[in-house]
Design an enzyme around this catalytic site. Structure first.
Site, PDB file in Angstrom:
ATOM      1  CG  ASP A 182      -2.272   0.684   0.899  1.00  0.00           C
ATOM      2  OD1 ASP A 182      -2.234   1.882   0.565  1.00  0.00           O
ATOM      3  OD2 ASP A 182      -3.340   0.045   0.973  1.00  0.00           O
ATOM      4  CG  HIS A 203      -4.478   2.648  -1.844  1.00  0.00           C
ATOM      5  ND1 HIS A 203      -4.356   3.239  -0.611  1.00  0.00           N
ATOM      6  CD2 HIS A 203      -5.783   2.774  -2.191  1.00  0.00           C
ATOM      7  CE1 HIS A 203      -5.550   3.692  -0.214  1.00  0.00           C
ATOM      8  NE2 HIS A 203      -6.424   3.425  -1.163  1.00  0.00           N
ATOM      9  CD  GLU A 251      -9.964   4.567  -0.434  1.00  0.00           C
ATOM     10  OE1 GLU A 251     -10.872   4.906   0.339  1.00  0.00           O
ATOM     11  OE2 GLU A 251      -8.806   4.301  -0.050  1.00  0.00           O
TER      12      GLU A 251
END
Ligand code: ZN
Length: 465
Positions: free
Chosen positions: A124, A198, A262
């Site tokens: 991440d 990410h 995201e």
């Protein structure tokens, strides 16, 4: 009352106690499938029957719960099989690192609850944890950051290098060891390599694959950062495919998770190469560019005989043809995907986000997005919402709890956030919907804490909250 978690499909309590040896028999009732088992405990004999080693294993977990300290078990007959084939927990090891031995203990406790999918969120923005032989900088550089971050006490973790850098990594030998350890407990390890968003950690090591060329740096705060791969560069796809090739060789899992969540699109809007890709591929906008990205990666994964799974944002701009969706922003994405004939795994924030507070007061710092997630709410989780008609219900493979670890800097804290909520989740995913009874569950959970103690689990005292 026989106190087993998750609750078996059928239990018939019989008079007496037994201390007899367990005899294992094959060829059980075919209706038990691959994971079910039958157990007959009589004073003179105990028989465990199943159609597969997994079924025997789950029967043994039930026996472990039935056996008291002196070795006696209550006489009974049990017929049991799971409702869902995907009974998962996800652990984010990027925000905070957990050692190989801690992961093994986590798997032990999962197995005792008949959970069978360990979704390992390996990379991440704040750390890259898996050794990739072809790109050694990923772990040499991006497995370490200057501070624990997230506003936490630096003393909350012991994962520091001699030079004070915080982090850690799993070598490929560690990964093989963990995958084998899980397999011997009938747990599949599903690896997650996040893309295109990410991805700050990957870009700290390899800035050339971002739109701006970097430099990128770690920002150990909760939330969304702007480290995303450039969708206009073929070299970025090659980089990711080379990584995935090593990941596929390490993990026998049918599913490879590619994140997909995201993804802020502003870098792509400003990037000439990304805009050129949009024109070349006749895409309408950056949402379709995200879809192009996922489809291209899916092609690679499928060509290696595996299936792609991603967070529900992969629906935006059009879902890749064979993709499986992990529905987290509620169940809407899962409903849309299942009704379109795609498989889904339900992990909605409302019931499955174990990084949320467990109670209103008396809790250590936790995530707070939409509210708290008490034990009782987890127990209310229904993975097949009424909007999915019966003919599509089989597309719901199951569900999972998610441990995003921004505020879980050590293993004790990770367990504290997991249990007892994962006990409720295990029951939702294993036991028949009709058998759900909160008062009965809570009574059984009181007795079950003895097993948690035996397993050395640190759990939240939320039962009487
Ligand atoms: Zn770009």
């Amino acid at each position: 009352m026989i106190s087993i978690i998750p609750k078996p499909v059928r239990v018939e309590e019989l008079p007496g106690q037994s201390k007899a040896e367990v005899t294992i028999a094959g060829n059980a009732d075919p209706a038990l499938g691959n994971e079910g088992y039958e157990l007959h405990i009589a004073p003179a004999a105990v028989t465990l029957a199943a159609n597969s080693p997994a079924g025997v294993f789950y029967g043994q977990q039930t026996l472990r719960q039935l056996r008291s300290a002196d070795g006696t078990m209550p006489c009974c007959r049990i017929w049991d099989k799971p409702r869902f084939g995907w009974r998962g927990l996800m652990v984010d090891v990027s925000r905070h690192f957990f050692t190989k031995d801690e992961i093994k203990h986590f798997l032990d406790v999962m197995a005792a609850h008949k959970l069978n999918v360990f979704h390992w969120h390996l990379v991440d923005d704040q750390g890259w944890r898996i050794e990739i032989k072809r790109y050694p900088k990923l772990t040499a550089v991006a497995a370490w950051r200057s501070e624990i971050g997230f506003g936490l006490d630096p003393g909350a973790s012991r994962c520091y290098r001699q030079d004070g850098q915080y982090g850690g990594l799993y070598t490929q030998a560690d990964v093989r060891e963990i995958v084998a350890y899980a397999a011997s407990r009938h747990i599949t390890v599903v690896p997650e390599i996040e893309m295109p968003g990410h991805s700050t950690a990957a870009l700290v090591a390899h800035p050339e694959f971002g739109c701006s060329g970097g430099p990128y740096s770690f920002d150990a705060k909760a939330g969304i950062t702007h480290g995303i791969f450039c969708a206009g560069q073929d070299a970025a796809f090659e980089f990711l495919e080379n990584i995935l090739a090593e990941v596929i060789a390490l993990f026998p899992s049918q599913f490879i998770h590619i994140g997909g969540d995201e993804v802020p699109k502003d870098n792509w809007k400003k990037c000439q190469r990304c805009q050129q890709r949009i024109r070349d591929e006749r895409l309408k906008n950056e949402e379709e560019l995200q879809s192009y990205f996922i489809r291209r990666i899916e092609k690679f994964i499928n060509s290696n005989g595996r299936r792609l799974i991603g967070w529900d944002e992969i629906l935006e701009g059009g879902l890749a043809p064979n993709a499986t969706v992990m529905s987290w922003r509620g169940v809407k994405g899962g409903i849309a995907a299942a009704n379109a004939g795609h498989d889904v795994v339900m992990t909605p924030t409302t019931h499955c986000y174990f990084d949320f507070y467990q109670a209103h007061v008396g809790q250590p710092k936790a995530a707070y997005y939409q509210g708290i997630l008490p034990l009782e709410k987890v127990y209310e989780f229904e993975p097949v919402p009424p909007e999915i008609p019966i003919e599509h219900a089989h597309h719901v493979l199951g569900g999972g709890g998610n441990l995003w670890t921004e505020f879980m800097p050590n293993y004790g804290h990770l367990q504290f956030m997991t249990y007892p909520r994962a006990c409720a989740l295990a029951e939702v995913l294993w036991s028949p919907k009709e058998s759900r009874d909160l008062a009965d569950f809570k009574a059984r959970l009181k007795a079950h804490t003895k097993l948690l103690d035996t397993l050395g689990v640190t759990y939240a005292q939320t039962l009487d909250a």
